[in-house]
Every structure is written in structure tokens, then in C-alpha cells.
Design a protein around this motif. Sequence first.
Motif, mmCIF file in Angstrom:
data_model
loop_
_atom_site.group_PDB
_atom_site.id
_atom_site.type_symbol
_atom_site.label_atom_id
_atom_site.label_comp_id
_atom_site.label_asym_id
_atom_site.label_seq_id
_atom_site.Cartn_x
_atom_site.Cartn_y
_atom_site.Cartn_z
ATOM 1 N N ASP A 232 -18.269 6.294 -0.406
ATOM 2 C CA ASP A 232 -17.661 6.200 0.925
ATOM 3 C C ASP A 232 -17.142 7.259 1.560
ATOM 4 O OD1 ASP A 232 -17.303 5.117 3.488
ATOM 5 O OD2 ASP A 232 -15.985 3.528 2.773
ATOM 6 N N ARG A 233 -17.815 7.995 2.450
ATOM 7 C CA ARG A 233 -17.186 9.350 3.064
ATOM 8 C C ARG A 233 -16.239 9.184 4.028
ATOM 9 N NH1 ARG A 233 -18.383 12.978 -0.631
ATOM 10 N NH2 ARG A 233 -18.112 14.776 1.029
ATOM 11 N N SER A 234 -16.087 7.658 4.428
ATOM 12 C CA SER A 234 -15.004 7.339 5.570
ATOM 13 C C SER A 234 -13.508 7.394 5.124
ATOM 14 C CB SER A 234 -15.370 5.971 6.423
ATOM 15 O OG SER A 234 -15.174 5.014 5.195
ATOM 16 N N VAL A 235 -13.334 7.460 3.856
ATOM 17 C CA VAL A 235 -11.882 7.362 3.283
ATOM 18 C C VAL A 235 -11.282 8.623 3.241
ATOM 19 C CG1 VAL A 235 -12.823 5.574 1.752
ATOM 20 C CG2 VAL A 235 -12.620 7.788 0.860
ATOM 21 N N PHE A 236 -12.289 9.616 3.701
ATOM 22 C CA PHE A 236 -11.529 11.182 3.526
ATOM 23 C C PHE A 236 -11.335 11.494 4.891
ATOM 24 C CE2 PHE A 236 -14.972 11.633 0.156
ATOM 25 C CZ PHE A 236 -14.222 11.483 -0.727
ATOM 26 N N ILE A 237 -11.311 10.690 6.228
ATOM 27 C CA ILE A 237 -10.854 11.007 7.261
ATOM 28 C C ILE A 237 -9.508 10.993 7.296
ATOM 29 C CG2 ILE A 237 -10.897 9.869 9.671
ATOM 30 C CD1 ILE A 237 -13.451 8.480 9.128
ATOM 31 N N ARG A 238 -8.930 12.102 7.929
ATOM 32 C CA ARG A 238 -7.602 12.517 7.957
ATOM 33 C C ARG A 238 -7.111 12.494 6.428
ATOM 34 N NH1 ARG A 238 -8.502 9.311 12.330
ATOM 35 N NH2 ARG A 238 -7.682 7.440 11.371
ATOM 36 N N ARG A 239 -7.568 12.541 5.565
ATOM 37 C CA ARG A 239 -6.924 12.658 4.101
ATOM 38 C C ARG A 239 -7.595 13.759 3.195
ATOM 39 N NH1 ARG A 239 -7.886 6.940 4.279
ATOM 40 N NH2 ARG A 239 -5.892 5.799 4.507
ATOM 41 N N MET A 240 -8.184 15.095 4.101
ATOM 42 C CA MET A 240 -8.789 16.116 3.498
ATOM 43 C C MET A 240 -7.514 17.103 2.919
ATOM 44 S SD MET A 240 -11.991 15.629 3.518
ATOM 45 C CE MET A 240 -12.851 17.151 3.665
ATOM 46 N N PHE A 241 -7.855 17.943 1.927
ATOM 47 C CA PHE A 241 -7.195 18.789 1.565
ATOM 48 C C PHE A 241 -6.555 19.555 2.615
ATOM 49 C CE2 PHE A 241 -5.762 22.781 -0.412
ATOM 50 C CZ PHE A 241 -4.969 22.411 -1.524
ATOM 51 N N GLN A 245 -2.406 20.364 3.583
ATOM 52 C CA GLN A 245 -1.964 21.682 3.753
ATOM 53 C C GLN A 245 -1.143 21.796 4.969
ATOM 54 O OE1 GLN A 245 -5.468 24.081 2.969
ATOM 55 N NE2 GLN A 245 -4.545 25.032 1.281
ATOM 56 N N ALA A 246 -1.787 20.932 6.044
ATOM 57 C CA ALA A 246 -1.004 20.916 7.571
ATOM 58 C C ALA A 246 0.448 20.598 7.442
ATOM 59 C CB ALA A 246 -2.058 20.374 8.296
ATOM 60 N N LEU A 247 0.653 19.681 6.297
ATOM 61 C CA LEU A 247 1.996 19.063 6.223
ATOM 62 C C LEU A 247 2.750 20.080 5.798
ATOM 63 C CD1 LEU A 247 1.006 15.600 4.447
ATOM 64 C CD2 LEU A 247 1.301 16.011 6.814
ATOM 65 N N GLY A 324 -11.089 5.315 -4.530
ATOM 66 C CA GLY A 324 -11.522 5.080 -3.670
ATOM 67 C C GLY A 324 -11.266 4.066 -2.630
ATOM 68 N N ASP A 325 -10.065 3.493 -2.777
ATOM 69 C CA ASP A 325 -9.464 2.358 -1.891
ATOM 70 C C ASP A 325 -8.178 2.876 -1.404
ATOM 71 O OD1 ASP A 325 -9.001 0.252 -0.151
ATOM 72 O OD2 ASP A 325 -9.222 -1.181 -1.815
ATOM 73 N N PRO A 326 -7.944 4.059 -0.944
ATOM 74 C CA PRO A 326 -6.531 4.481 -0.459
ATOM 75 C C PRO A 326 -5.615 3.509 0.263
ATOM 76 C CG PRO A 326 -8.220 5.641 0.773
ATOM 77 C CD PRO A 326 -9.099 4.582 0.090
ATOM 78 N N GLU A 327 -6.266 2.658 1.075
ATOM 79 C CA GLU A 327 -5.533 1.978 1.876
ATOM 80 C C GLU A 327 -4.650 0.690 1.039
ATOM 81 O OE1 GLU A 327 -7.922 0.026 5.019
ATOM 82 O OE2 GLU A 327 -8.035 1.850 6.228
ATOM 83 N N ILE A 336 4.823 -2.851 3.597
ATOM 84 C CA ILE A 336 5.295 -1.496 3.965
ATOM 85 C C ILE A 336 4.578 -0.409 3.523
ATOM 86 C CG2 ILE A 336 7.557 -0.324 4.021
ATOM 87 C CD1 ILE A 336 8.997 -2.807 3.570
ATOM 88 N N MET A 337 4.069 0.360 4.250
ATOM 89 C CA MET A 337 3.485 1.669 3.925
ATOM 90 C C MET A 337 4.229 2.384 2.809
ATOM 91 S SD MET A 337 1.338 4.449 6.136
ATOM 92 C CE MET A 337 0.025 5.653 5.399
ATOM 93 N N ARG A 338 3.696 2.471 1.604
ATOM 94 C CA ARG A 338 4.647 2.903 0.496
ATOM 95 C C ARG A 338 4.389 4.336 0.166
ATOM 96 N NH1 ARG A 338 2.254 -0.980 -4.153
ATOM 97 N NH2 ARG A 338 0.165 -0.431 -3.979
ATOM 98 N N SER A 339 3.225 4.908 0.479
ATOM 99 C CA SER A 339 2.800 6.256 0.186
ATOM 100 C C SER A 339 1.639 6.615 1.330
ATOM 101 C CB SER A 339 2.043 6.302 -1.249
ATOM 102 O OG SER A 339 1.793 7.522 -1.493
ATOM 103 N N SER A 340 1.423 8.088 1.262
ATOM 104 C CA SER A 340 -0.201 8.714 1.907
ATOM 105 C C SER A 340 -0.513 9.390 0.612
ATOM 106 C CB SER A 340 0.479 9.702 2.975
ATOM 107 O OG SER A 340 1.609 8.799 3.811
#
Length: 437
Positions: A232-241, A245-247, A324-327, A336-340
Motif C-alpha cells: 500500500d503506497r499510500s502509507v508513504f505519503i508525508r513519511r518518506m526519508f 530529513q526536512a525535520l 505497514g500500518d503506521p497509524e 494520544i499520538m505517541r510517535s511519528s
Amino acid sequence: MSKYIPGNQKHLTLEDRKYIEKSLNTGCSFKDIARYLCKDPTTISKEIRLHRLSDWYHKGCFNNAHNFCIHRYHCKKVNACGKIILCGVKCTTCPTCNQTCPDFIKERCNRLDKAPYVCNGCPKAISHCTIAHKYRYDAIFADRKYKECLSQSRAGINMTRHELHQKDMVITPLIFQGQSPYQIITNHPELDLSVRTLYSYLDKGILSARNIDLKRQVKFNPRKVHKTQIKDRSVFIRRMFSDFQALGLDHFAEMDTVHSSQDSKRVILTFFLTREKLFLAFIMNRCTKGAVKLVFNKLEHQLGTYDFLTLFNTILTDRGSEFGDPESLENGIHGIMRSSIYYCDPMRSGQKGGIEQAHTMLRMILPKKTSFEYLTQWDLRTIVDHINSTPRESLGGRTPYDVALENYGIDILKALQLRSIPSDKVNLTPKLIRFNH
């Protein structure tokens, strides 16, 4: 009508084909089916004619299961083939009648020559129909044939035989001269091939030269790949390397899995805190998304949500299917959102090089082909303690345990069940686990 189809759903799915089969059985027209599926009627017509299933029914074919002639009921011919002089058997009962009789006309059904092109929904029962050659539409069979056609249409190479021959005349002599694929592609840009493509052609035997003709091919064994990639390529949206690096983070956590030998499905889920070089490991019975989530929930329960955020606020991992299930991993047990979570680029394990180096130390104690079937979490804690009690040059000769104790305090280390090992007691050999059994 295709312009009214929402999104890019222009291909028929298995559910669509099941609806087509059900509608044909009830006698619906192509227009009614197309209107419900939001397709053009010609799409339904082509689908049925391309993927209909051919059936042969021998029952009810007038004494001869192989006789398809329309004259078989009233024909009185004898010895039409002329092979037997004193033959008194009617030709309608002979298996060779269809091939030898000059007046043979195959019996056909108008229902098969025009819409609906299949026997689905025919008022005649199969046992009462005299047509031997029948067609029916089966949704599962049609979907399988569609997928086979889709796969075969994309197989092979996009090149004519003449173009392939011209490239082969350049590549094969140079391979026999000992040149590498990279050297050939660099010196001959007119080939218009990448190095990876040339290796693929050699492996598949498309060229006259084979992969065994490469200088170093015989020295390498086939690479064993345990992981399957996320589909599922949609999980990589805004989660690419690149997003990671932009962080611009100077400390974060890296995550990976270590697999057992082939006789065990158990794996080790590992974490590596880059600033403290702290290594953590947890045993999992299966390499699945649910097993990874259980480890996350257990860690949050032991540490608390705030301390979990402190350690695992940002995680970098690879593209294994178990992640494959990052959410579900990012959302905590209290909502509570515990990680990114972010993902490395394909085939770039060096982007999380810290945990790969930690795995080399883990493999000193658990060599490759070691079975994890009887490995316990207590054994893993012992291994982790010895690894974290090893001084690191990047830490100025200090151990990861000491740096983590200074940065996080003793409460977090106790929650992780970590302890310090005296320097002279550190053991990074397989004997460390053998002494504990």
C-alpha cells in the motif's frame, strides 16, 4: 460513459463480475448491468465474450456425445466415409461423422452468437438442451483470466527482436572480454540501458552471454530475502526519508526486525536510540503488524505515554510489511499520538546505519541460522544489557547505558528493565546464552 466513473476505477473488480454473473442468471440486459456498474454496455459485452467459460455437456446429444450435426435426428446415411464396405450402422452414431460427412452442419444456438453470448439465464435446463458446446459466465474464472492477461501483457521486454540482436552484438563480446556491466554501459551510452536492466537481461538469459560469464558471479550465493515490502503506497505519503530529513533531528529512534532460521517464525523487534546508542530488543512470535503493535502498547504501558514520547517521538524504519500500518503504531492506547514513523528509501538500509551496526553485535551472540524458537525475553534482556554495557568510541569511551542514565534517569531504565554489566563481565559470544540454560 467512462468520464462519469469516479476516480480511476475503470477496471472491473471481482465484485463487479459477481454482479454481472448474478444479473445474467436473472436475464438482465447489458444496458441494465452497465447502468448499475456505471460502465459502457460495450464493456460488459467485451467482458463476457473474452472471459466466458466453454463447457461440454454430453447428455442429450442423440445417442452420440460427439455428434453436433443439425441433421442427426432424421439422417439415415450409412457408410458416408466409405471405409467399411458392408457397414450397416447409421452415421449419426459414428464418432467420425462430423469429420467425414460432406453435409455436416454444426448445430448452433442464437443465444451464443448474439447477446448475452452465454447460457446463463437460459430458460432451457442444461439436461434438456441438445447443444453440446455451451458457454457460461463464471465470475471467479473471469477474474482469474483477467489477472493472468494483465500479468502476461506486462511480461517480457519492451524491445523488438532486431533491437535486441543489435544490443547483444555489442554486449556479449565485451562480457567475454571480462568487462563489467557498468563498464559496458558507461562506454556505450547508445545502448540506452541501465546497469540494473543489463543485469536482469543476463539473469533471465535474454542475451547470448549469461550471468555465469560475469567475472565475480560464481563467488556469490543467491541473496536470501526474508521481508516483503509494503504494497500500500499510500502509507508513504508525508513519511518518506526526504520528509524525515526536512525535520533536521539530531536524535531519534531506529526500528528494524531480525529474523530467525527457517525452522522458526519468531523474530526480534529492535530499537536503537541514536543519541545514546542504546539498543532494545523484544521477541515476537510472528512477524506481523499486530505483533509490532503489541510491543508498542506494552512499551507505552511500562513507560507511560510521556516517557514513551521522550524515547520514541520519531522513528525511522524500513519498508517491511510488518510496519505497514503506521497509524495504529502512532496512536497510543489512550488515543494520544505517541510517535511519528518515517520510512527509508528502498534498498537503502544504510540510512538507518546505527541499528545495522547494533545488529552486528547482536549477531555475535546470536549468529545467523540460529533458531529463536526457544529464545525468551529474559535471554534478550541479558543480551541487550551486555551490548549496552560495551564502551563506544563515538561516546568518548562511555557505555550507552551510562549516557542513557544521564539523559533519562534511572526510572526510565528500570521501566525498560535495563541494568549495567561490569566491564570485565561483558560477554559478546554465543556462550552468553548457553550459560543461562
